[in-house]
Design a protein around this motif. Structure first.
Motif, PDB file in Angstrom:
ATOM      1  N   GLY A  19     -22.518   6.930  -8.584  1.00 42.69           N
ATOM      2  CA  GLY A  19     -22.610   8.219  -7.924  1.00 42.69           C
ATOM      3  C   GLY A  19     -21.504   8.472  -6.927  1.00 42.69           C
ATOM      4  O   GLY A  19     -21.693   9.219  -5.948  1.00 42.69           O
ATOM      5  N   LEU A  20     -20.355   7.871  -7.157  1.00 47.87           N
ATOM      6  CA  LEU A  20     -19.215   8.078  -6.267  1.00 47.87           C
ATOM      7  C   LEU A  20     -18.336   9.213  -6.805  1.00 47.87           C
ATOM      8  O   LEU A  20     -18.610   9.770  -7.863  1.00 47.87           O
ATOM      9  CB  LEU A  20     -18.407   6.789  -6.133  1.00 47.87           C
ATOM     10  N   ASN A  21     -17.313   9.514  -6.079  1.00 47.68           N
ATOM     11  CA  ASN A  21     -16.403  10.576  -6.496  1.00 47.68           C
ATOM     12  C   ASN A  21     -14.969  10.135  -6.214  1.00 47.68           C
ATOM     13  O   ASN A  21     -14.221  10.809  -5.505  1.00 47.68           O
ATOM     14  CB  ASN A  21     -16.728  11.879  -5.758  1.00 47.68           C
ATOM     15  N   ILE A  22     -14.610   9.000  -6.768  1.00 46.51           N
ATOM     16  CA  ILE A  22     -13.300   8.407  -6.464  1.00 46.51           C
ATOM     17  C   ILE A  22     -12.257   8.802  -7.491  1.00 46.51           C
ATOM     18  O   ILE A  22     -12.563   9.166  -8.627  1.00 46.51           O
ATOM     19  CB  ILE A  22     -13.399   6.862  -6.357  1.00 46.51           C
ATOM     20  N   SER A  76      -8.788  17.071   2.140  1.00 50.06           N
ATOM     21  CA  SER A  76      -8.001  15.918   2.579  1.00 50.06           C
ATOM     22  C   SER A  76      -8.404  14.685   1.769  1.00 50.06           C
ATOM     23  O   SER A  76      -9.439  14.669   1.087  1.00 50.06           O
ATOM     24  CB  SER A  76      -8.215  15.675   4.070  1.00 50.06           C
ATOM     25  N   LEU A  77      -7.589  13.634   1.856  1.00 52.44           N
ATOM     26  CA  LEU A  77      -7.826  12.423   1.086  1.00 52.44           C
ATOM     27  C   LEU A  77      -8.275  11.292   1.989  1.00 52.44           C
ATOM     28  O   LEU A  77      -7.712  11.080   3.062  1.00 52.44           O
ATOM     29  CB  LEU A  77      -6.549  12.001   0.338  1.00 52.44           C
ATOM     30  N   GLU A  78      -9.285  10.568   1.546  1.00 53.83           N
ATOM     31  CA  GLU A  78      -9.750   9.379   2.245  1.00 53.83           C
ATOM     32  C   GLU A  78      -9.447   8.167   1.369  1.00 53.83           C
ATOM     33  O   GLU A  78     -10.021   8.015   0.282  1.00 53.83           O
ATOM     34  CB  GLU A  78     -11.249   9.457   2.531  1.00 53.83           C
ATOM     35  N   PHE A  79      -8.529   7.315   1.817  1.00 50.52           N
ATOM     36  CA  PHE A  79      -8.094   6.174   1.029  1.00 50.52           C
ATOM     37  C   PHE A  79      -8.946   4.946   1.333  1.00 50.52           C
ATOM     38  O   PHE A  79      -9.375   4.736   2.475  1.00 50.52           O
ATOM     39  CB  PHE A  79      -6.622   5.854   1.317  1.00 50.52           C
ATOM     40  N   TYR A  80      -9.175   4.141   0.303  1.00 48.01           N
ATOM     41  CA  TYR A  80      -9.859   2.868   0.498  1.00 48.01           C
ATOM     42  C   TYR A  80      -8.856   1.835   0.995  1.00 48.01           C
ATOM     43  O   TYR A  80      -7.718   1.780   0.536  1.00 48.01           O
ATOM     44  CB  TYR A  80     -10.498   2.396  -0.808  1.00 48.01           C
ATOM     45  N   ASP A  81      -9.306   1.009   1.913  1.00 49.79           N
ATOM     46  CA  ASP A  81      -8.449  -0.022   2.495  1.00 49.79           C
ATOM     47  C   ASP A  81      -8.460  -1.284   1.631  1.00 49.79           C
ATOM     48  O   ASP A  81      -9.478  -1.622   1.020  1.00 49.79           O
ATOM     49  CB  ASP A  81      -8.927  -0.394   3.903  1.00 49.79           C
ATOM     50  N   ILE A 132      -6.529   4.243  -4.426  1.00 48.04           N
ATOM     51  CA  ILE A 132      -7.877   4.696  -4.746  1.00 48.04           C
ATOM     52  C   ILE A 132      -8.373   5.517  -3.557  1.00 48.04           C
ATOM     53  O   ILE A 132      -8.245   5.082  -2.398  1.00 48.04           O
ATOM     54  CB  ILE A 132      -8.809   3.500  -4.992  1.00 48.04           C
ATOM     55  N   PHE A 133      -8.936   6.686  -3.835  1.00 51.35           N
ATOM     56  CA  PHE A 133      -9.275   7.589  -2.735  1.00 51.35           C
ATOM     57  C   PHE A 133     -10.381   8.558  -3.142  1.00 51.35           C
ATOM     58  O   PHE A 133     -10.750   8.669  -4.318  1.00 51.35           O
ATOM     59  CB  PHE A 133      -8.036   8.383  -2.303  1.00 51.35           C
ATOM     60  N   LYS A 134     -10.897   9.274  -2.148  1.00 53.29           N
ATOM     61  CA  LYS A 134     -11.847  10.364  -2.352  1.00 53.29           C
ATOM     62  C   LYS A 134     -11.276  11.619  -1.705  1.00 53.29           C
ATOM     63  O   LYS A 134     -10.505  11.538  -0.751  1.00 53.29           O
ATOM     64  CB  LYS A 134     -13.199  10.041  -1.711  1.00 53.29           C
ATOM     65  N   MET A 153       0.815  -1.218   0.000  1.00 46.77           N
ATOM     66  CA  MET A 153       0.000   0.000   0.000  1.00 46.77           C
ATOM     67  C   MET A 153       0.845   1.264   0.000  1.00 46.77           C
ATOM     68  O   MET A 153       0.433   2.292  -0.552  1.00 46.77           O
ATOM     69  CB  MET A 153      -0.941   0.007   1.208  1.00 46.77           C
ATOM     70  N   ASN A 154       2.043   1.208   0.584  1.00 45.82           N
ATOM     71  CA  ASN A 154       2.887   2.403   0.679  1.00 45.82           C
ATOM     72  C   ASN A 154       3.961   2.472  -0.403  1.00 45.82           C
ATOM     73  O   ASN A 154       4.736   3.432  -0.439  1.00 45.82           O
ATOM     74  CB  ASN A 154       3.551   2.459   2.060  1.00 45.82           C
TER      75      ASN A 154
END
Length: 352
Positions: free
Chosen positions: A340-343, A242-247, A234-236, A226-227
């Protein structure tokens, strides 16, 4: 008119001969001495004409290495260069030498020794398939064993190897998913290469959500992937920037997008009413029923030259083609439009 015709004739002859070199027996002898550092050898008196796949006629010389008692070839290869016909010399010495030494090595059952004639030259390759981390490690150890044995003979040879991840939907038609594979040269394999193999394996498992392989991952394995700077995260973006990452899910390293399995993981995290698993599932959104499966790969794609059978998904029971027959991935824009996402998707090193 005659002068004009003569000019074009002269010009065409120049194109065919102006950038080629005349390699004779002495030239080949010089090549063997300088490029291969051999001193005890003989070169055939004449060459054999070989029709190449590109349509040009090449010249194949046979060389006998007396020191190692092997026969190999030097190819005078003709091809179309930038503006005219060109030629250069190449050889199959290292492949021939390795094939001779191979009989003296401690051979590994998990490695295939593949020998072929390619463009009139002899080629060899070591190939090892794996399905899990234990088999991957065994592949690495076997390739490394050949390197060490060859080193003991006093050689460092550019013998190609390929360690290949074998999973159920690796092949679709004549296309192969090769993200889990590692190829290189025998002389260059080391611990750093092993880490690349591990990365290729687990990043492919995370991309496509291959369950058996994901169960093997430790927290440190996951953090490693992941790093990694080349991983497609993949994130929003929140309203605050700020960024919200998918796990536990990443994008395809070839920038094809997010796989069927990856989409499953995202929809689950977004609390969509998903039924099934990463391999085959359905989801309902705005009265539309979507169905995705890695088994959905037998739809006809018609092309001008030939036809292919490839991937699709279903929307309200109707088969929907992917952008290319071998795609089982969606671009973020397509996912955003469907759900309807915003990824977004980007490599770690490019995320700002």
């Amino acid at each position: 008119m005659k002068k004009k015709c003569f000019f074009f004739l002269f010009f065409n002859i120049f194109l065919l001969s102006g950038c080629t070199k005349n390699y004779d027996q002495n030239s080949v002898m010089d090549y063997v001495k300088e490029q291969l550092s051999l001193s005890e050898f003989t070169v055939s008196q004449t060459y054999k004409e070989i029709k190449g796949e590109d349509g040009y006629t090449d010249r194949l010389w046979t060389v006998k290495d007396k020191e190692h008692n092997i026969t190999f070839h030097v190819l005078d290869d003709y091809f179309w260069g930038m503006e005219s016909v060109s030629n250069h010399l190449s050889d199959d010495y290292e492949a021939s030498l390795f094939a001779s030494l191979y009989q003296k090595l401690e051979q590994k059952d998990n490695l295939s020794f593949i020998k072929e004639d390619k463009d009139s030259l002899f080629t060899v390759q070591l190939v090892c398939d794996y399905k899990n981390k234990e088999e991957l490690t065994d592949c690495y150890d076997s390739v490394l064993s050949y390197k060490k044995q060859i080193d003991q003979f006093g050689y460092q040879l550019n013998i190609p190897y390929s360690v290949e991840y074998d999973f159920e939907f690796k092949n679709i038609g004549d296309y192969q998913i090769k993200t889990g594979d590692q190829s290189g040269s025998l002389k260059d394999i080391d611990e750093n290469v092993y880490q690349e193999m591990i990365y290729n394996y687990y990043s492919t498992a995370l991309t496509y959500q291959i369950e058996d392989s994901l169960l093997e991952m430790t927290p440190s394995d996951k953090d490693f992937v992941m790093n990694h700077e080349d991983t497609h995260r993949i994130f929003k973006r929140t309203n605050q920037g700020s960024l919200e990452f998918y796990d536990d899910v990443i994008g395809n390293e070839n920038s094809y997008g997010i796989s069927f399995g990856g989409l499953y993981k995202i929809l689950k995290q977004e609390n969509f009413p998903v039924v099934g698993n990463a391999w085959h599932y359905t989801v309902t959104v705005n009265s539309d029923i979507y169905e995705f499966s890695y088994d959905f790969n037998d739809l006809l794609y018609e092309d001008e030259d030939q036809n292919f059978y490839g991937y699709y998904y279903k929307k309200n029971g109707q088969k929907m083609k992917m952008n290319f027959y071998f795609y089982n991935c969606f671009k973020p824009k397509e996912i955003n439009e469907m759900f309807g996402l915003n990824i977004e998707e980007s490599t770690n090193k490019a995320i700002k």
